[in-house]
Design an enzyme around this catalytic site. Structure first.
Site, short mmCIF file in Angstrom:
data_model
loop_
_atom_site.label_atom_id
_atom_site.label_comp_id
_atom_site.label_asym_id
_atom_site.label_seq_id
_atom_site.Cartn_x
_atom_site.Cartn_y
_atom_site.Cartn_z
N PRO A 35 -8.72 51.02 23.82
CA PRO A 35 -9.12 51.31 22.56
C PRO A 35 -9.87 50.74 21.42
CG PRO A 35 -7.00 49.32 22.06
CD PRO A 35 -7.07 49.77 24.16
N MET A 36 -11.02 51.31 21.07
CA MET A 36 -12.51 50.72 20.76
C MET A 36 -13.29 51.42 19.19
SD MET A 36 -14.14 50.61 24.47
CE MET A 36 -13.91 51.40 24.95
N THR A 37 -12.89 50.92 18.37
CA THR A 37 -13.32 51.16 17.26
C THR A 37 -14.82 52.39 17.05
OG1 THR A 37 -11.81 49.95 15.71
CG2 THR A 37 -14.13 50.56 14.68
N GLY A 67 -8.71 51.34 16.95
CA GLY A 67 -8.26 51.51 16.04
C GLY A 67 -7.82 52.72 14.61
N GLN A 115 -4.37 54.06 18.31
CA GLN A 115 -3.40 52.40 18.28
C GLN A 115 -3.69 53.00 17.74
OE1 GLN A 115 -6.44 49.53 18.40
NE2 GLN A 115 -4.73 48.26 20.16
N HIS A 197 -1.88 47.92 17.23
CA HIS A 197 -2.72 46.82 17.41
C HIS A 197 -1.75 45.88 17.06
CE1 HIS A 197 -5.85 44.30 17.90
NE2 HIS A 197 -6.68 45.56 17.46
N GLY A 198 -1.41 44.69 18.56
CA GLY A 198 -0.80 43.96 18.07
C GLY A 198 -2.05 42.23 18.01
N ALA A 199 -2.52 42.57 18.25
CA ALA A 199 -3.72 41.94 19.13
C ALA A 199 -4.62 41.27 18.27
CB ALA A 199 -4.12 41.80 20.57
N HIS A 200 -5.87 40.20 18.02
CA HIS A 200 -7.18 39.99 17.98
C HIS A 200 -7.05 39.05 16.72
CE1 HIS A 200 -8.14 43.31 21.68
NE2 HIS A 200 -7.71 42.12 22.51
N TYR A 202 -5.62 40.74 13.82
CA TYR A 202 -5.08 41.39 12.66
C TYR A 202 -3.46 40.94 12.61
CZ TYR A 202 -10.08 43.91 14.14
OH TYR A 202 -11.21 44.00 14.41
C1 LIG Z 1 -17.05 48.43 20.54
C2 LIG Z 1 -15.25 47.37 19.96
C3 LIG Z 1 -13.94 48.27 19.94
C4 LIG Z 1 -12.87 47.50 19.88
N1 LIG Z 1 -11.85 47.87 18.99
C5 LIG Z 1 -11.29 47.74 19.28
C6 LIG Z 1 -9.91 48.53 18.64
O1 LIG Z 1 -10.44 48.95 17.70
N2 LIG Z 1 -8.62 47.91 19.35
C7 LIG Z 1 -8.03 47.42 20.32
O2 LIG Z 1 -7.31 46.66 20.03
N3 LIG Z 1 -9.02 46.32 21.12
C8 LIG Z 1 -9.95 46.25 20.61
N4 LIG Z 1 -11.60 46.44 21.49
C9 LIG Z 1 -11.11 45.72 22.89
C10 LIG Z 1 -11.42 46.09 23.68
O3 LIG Z 1 -10.07 47.41 23.82
C11 LIG Z 1 -11.46 46.05 25.27
O4 LIG Z 1 -9.77 45.07 24.88
C12 LIG Z 1 -12.26 44.96 25.44
O5 LIG Z 1 -13.21 46.09 25.04
C13 LIG Z 1 -12.26 44.23 26.75
O6 LIG Z 1 -12.05 45.67 28.08
P1 LIG Z 1 -13.52 45.98 28.49
O7 LIG Z 1 -14.44 44.85 28.97
O8 LIG Z 1 -12.96 46.74 29.22
O9 LIG Z 1 -14.48 46.03 27.67
C14 LIG Z 1 -12.86 46.84 21.42
C15 LIG Z 1 -13.70 46.75 21.82
C16 LIG Z 1 -15.09 46.66 21.92
C17 LIG Z 1 -16.37 47.28 22.95
#
Ligand SMILES: Cc1cc2nc3c(=O)[nH]c(=O)nc-3n(C[C@H](O)[C@H](O)[C@H](O)COP(=O)(O)O)c2cc1C
Length: 393
Positions: A35-37, A67, A115, A197-200, A202
């Protein structure tokens, strides 16, 4: 496809291309777009460009969307890194936008889950779709202020102090029901399962972490007590979507408030955290790490997803730097990352050993819609450039 037959697949990556089945979920391969915002959904409504973006990446076994805000007025806002123009999982226009995204991904042969996201303590007051709504925090606090955070000091200064009050019991229930309603609408729209999304740092994680949850009532206490919110939320989602759809639950040790934070210092503690959430109805644990190959606890090479699988018996998904030489926090500092095929071989080896079941890939797939094909066909991988992330399609 014919090309793949003419050139037999490199056996080092073959485990990534084995199918995966769980309940009615059927994935053609083990690669998951993490998932990537993005912030490309004005007024919370995903448009045709969002459908194009995801359907271009449909050859990954599973796409987990960026998300998506749940049906709660304080779910979204500016959050230090992301949040503006984040999509919603409520309202006619957004749900109809998602139906078009789902149709496009399915037409391209893909599988997609949203997500579900609530920013919790990270939401900046006065921003987002409901700027007049107060943010909600388990204990009123943003987190400890003396740690290495992943967000800017300016943002922390604006956000940390307010609101300094803990959520009431009925506010806790409102957030849980907001997730449950959005999960139901997502399944009605045609998604293939639900990711939470139970991480980071939030909302869901805010209850799990002692740095943001100092409550002594039924929503707090020790490691196990702090899981009550996540478990109640998963039960509520399960109640709404029924027994079959897969629930994928992301958790992490690290928080944006503190890159070195830990939910659990030992496997025993991790079992206390994940056990009740597993029992509540999770099917796949997504253990979010910055580097997938970092052992989680001393004395064992297992990573976070490896431990989640071992301790709960559920399927699990790893993530963190697959295909790239530096992790998400480090590449932000240096502006990018080199490609790294060797670590794709290493993650595939671990997958083949059964340490985890699925492999999340974030930045590499965001940057390159053809990443999965390149891996399969043995083509050169592209380096990752941080500056291009907001214009990618
Ligand atoms: C631009 C960006 C936005 C992200 N947004 C989210 C998100 O919305 N939800 C989430 O759980 N993780 C988010 N992440 C984390 C990614 O899902 C992932 O766990 C993290 O980038 C590590 O993986 P990678 O090394 O393959 O990039 C984001 C990461 C990036 C780079």
């Amino acid at each position: 496809m014919t090309q793949a037959k003419e050139h037999p697949m490199d056996e080092r990556i073959a485990p990534l291309f084995s199918p995966f089945a769980l309940h009615s979920l059927r994935l053609a391969n083990r690669i998951v777009m993490a998932p990537m915002t993005r912030g490309f959904s004005p007024q919370g409504v995903p448009g045709a460009d969002v459908a194009d973006y995801y359907s271009r990446r449909a050859d990954t076994g599973l796409i987990i969307t960026e998300g998506v805000g749940v049906d709660h007025p304080a779910a979204l806002g500016g959050s230090g890194v992301d949040g503006d123009n984040a999509p919603h999982m409520y309202g006619k226009a957004a749900l109809s936008g998602w139906r078009a995204v789902i149709d496009a991904v399915h037409a391209a042969g893909g599988v997609i889950m949203p997500q579900l996201w609530h920013q919790g303590v990270m939401r900046e007051m006065g921003t987002g779709p409901h700027p007049d709504t107060e943010s909600v925090r388990p204990s009123g606090v943003w987190g400890p202020l003396d740690r290495t955070a992943m967000v800017s000091p300016d943002y922390i200064e604006r956000v940390a102090a307010k609101p300094g009050r803990a959520m009431t019991d009925s506010e806790v229930g409102d957030v849980i029901e907001g997730f449950a309603r959005s999960a139901r609408w997502a399944m009605e729209a045609g998604f293939d399962g639900i990711a939470i999304h139970g991480a980071h740092g939030y909302m869901v994680d805010n209850f799990l972490w002692e740095g943001t949850n100092g409550r002594t009532d039924r929503w707090g206490g020790d490691h196990k007590g702090r899981t009550a919110f996540a478990a109640a939320l998963v039960r509520a989602v399960r109640r709404e979507i029924g027994p079959d759809p897969v629930i994928n639950f992301r958790f992490s040790q690290w928080k944006q408030q503190d890159v070195r934070a830990r939910l659990a210092d030992t496997p025993r503690q991790l079992e206390e955290v994940l056990g009740p959430i597993a029992d509540a109805g999770v099917d796949i644990f997504d253990g979010s790490q910055r580097y997938f190959d970092k052992p989680e606890f001393e004395g064992s090479p297992l990573n976070l997803a490896g431990w989640a699988k071992k301790l709960t018996g559920k399927a699990s998904q790893t993530v963190g730097g697959v295909g790239l030489s530096s992790g998400v926090y480090d590449s932000k500092k240096t502006g990018g990352s080199d490609a790294a095929r060797d670590n794709v071989h290493r993650v595939a080896e671990r997958l083949a050993r059964g340490e985890f079941d699925l492999v999340g890939v974030g930045r590499a797939i965001m940057h390159d819609p053809h990443w999965t094909r390149r891996i399969r066909e043995g083509e050169d991988l592209l380096p990752f450039d941080e500056n291009s992330r907001l214009v990618l399609t």
